[in-house]
Design an enzyme around this catalytic site. Sequence first.
Site, PDB file in Angstrom:
ATOM      1  N   HIS A   1      -5.533   5.254   1.116  1.00  0.00           N
ATOM      2  CA  HIS A   1      -6.458   6.311   1.488  1.00  0.00           C
ATOM      3  C   HIS A   1      -6.262   7.585   0.678  1.00  0.00           C
ATOM      4  O   HIS A   1      -5.202   8.200   0.716  1.00  0.00           O
ATOM      5  CB  HIS A   1      -6.306   6.653   2.975  1.00  0.00           C
ATOM      6  CG  HIS A   1      -6.451   5.468   3.864  1.00  0.00           C
ATOM      7  ND1 HIS A   1      -5.942   5.439   5.142  1.00  0.00           N
ATOM      8  CD2 HIS A   1      -7.046   4.266   3.672  1.00  0.00           C
ATOM      9  CE1 HIS A   1      -6.219   4.281   5.706  1.00  0.00           C
ATOM     10  NE2 HIS A   1      -6.890   3.541   4.836  1.00  0.00           N
TER      11      HIS A   1
ATOM     12  N   HIS B   1       0.877  -1.165   0.000  1.00  0.00           N
ATOM     13  CA  HIS B   1       0.000   0.000   0.000  1.00  0.00           C
ATOM     14  C   HIS B   1       0.917   1.219   0.000  1.00  0.00           C
ATOM     15  O   HIS B   1       1.692   1.403   0.945  1.00  0.00           O
ATOM     16  CB  HIS B   1      -0.862   0.052   1.260  1.00  0.00           C
ATOM     17  CG  HIS B   1      -1.793  -1.100   1.416  1.00  0.00           C
ATOM     18  ND1 HIS B   1      -2.539  -1.286   2.569  1.00  0.00           N
ATOM     19  CD2 HIS B   1      -2.121  -2.113   0.591  1.00  0.00           C
ATOM     20  CE1 HIS B   1      -3.282  -2.388   2.430  1.00  0.00           C
ATOM     21  NE2 HIS B   1      -3.036  -2.905   1.238  1.00  0.00           N
TER      22      HIS B   1
END
Length: 354
Positions: free
Chosen positions: A317, A271
């Site tokens: 995010h 990520h």
Amino acid sequence: MNMTFRWYGRGNDTVKLEDVKQIPNVKGIVWALHHLPAGEVWTKEAIQDEVDYIQSFGFHTDVVESVNVHEDIKLGLSTRDQYIENYKQSIRNLGEVGVKVICYNFMPVFDWTRTDLFHPLEDGSTALYFDKEKVMNLDPQELVNEVSASSDLTLPGWEPERLARLSELFEQYKEVDEAKLWDNLAYFLQAILPVAEEAGIQMAIHPDDPPYSIFGLPRIITGAESYEKLIKISDSIANGFTFCSGSMGADPQNDMVAIAEKYAYRAPFAHIRNVKIMENGSFFETSHFTSDGSIDIKNIVRTLNDQNYEGYVRPDHGRHIWGEQCRPGYGLYDRALGIMYLNGLWDAYENLKK
């Protein structure tokens, strides 16, 4: 690098796969059966139905995030063995449809923790925000109430059936310190890793978010030392990590470039996202652009490129921009921008090799 995009399923996401298909270089969808509570077996039928739908858009379904670990396993209760057996069966069933990586975490009670899901930024966007001082002085139930009221969509790691037992769980965790939580993780891994190997799946543990104790709960996947302990538990090829620059990087003591350089070989999944860390330890999500935050994104990508990293990557995010109404942190627009930034960095580093 194999670019992917996290998606929460039909009827549970504002983003459509038709839209994701228009983002250049996205090869796969990171998925899960989010409607199933932790501890249940993922049946072959339910798995196949979701895989067929995703693959009908031309995406691979190699990565699952997450098969959640039941709290009884983390607590080390006598009931954990049945939940571990269920988990092993889910691994087998996922292996049969070609899944290559399962991302999971071992965070007590809460998954990721934020105090504001729509914190206003100077550019007019909003983003996820963690107010460290507020968390240190807030009752956990107050935080649950605030977060639950912030979105009509399900929030991973904040499942109602788990949070309904909040007081009971906090009482149980009084008997679990970091050493005990490590023991319980080792017990879990020693049981499931042989099954994962047979299924051709790598387990990829996600760092704690944030990577330090909150509400007095133990946190153990917090930095490079954690990775060394994990390797000592088992050197199995199935015992891997999810490299998350934003989660582990929320502690400024963690040099995420150095961690990528040393441990990317054990991280089948990454990520890549940015956060801006404030002097008091609070932080908020920013764009993926390196200079917007505190994480050296450009040199993380350079390090992965130097290693010819072939693992799965996804933006994480994103901010909420251009008026998009979406799941907190998981809209289409800013994550698409993040992908294009990561693509651009990767292409530039590739070109330098020529």
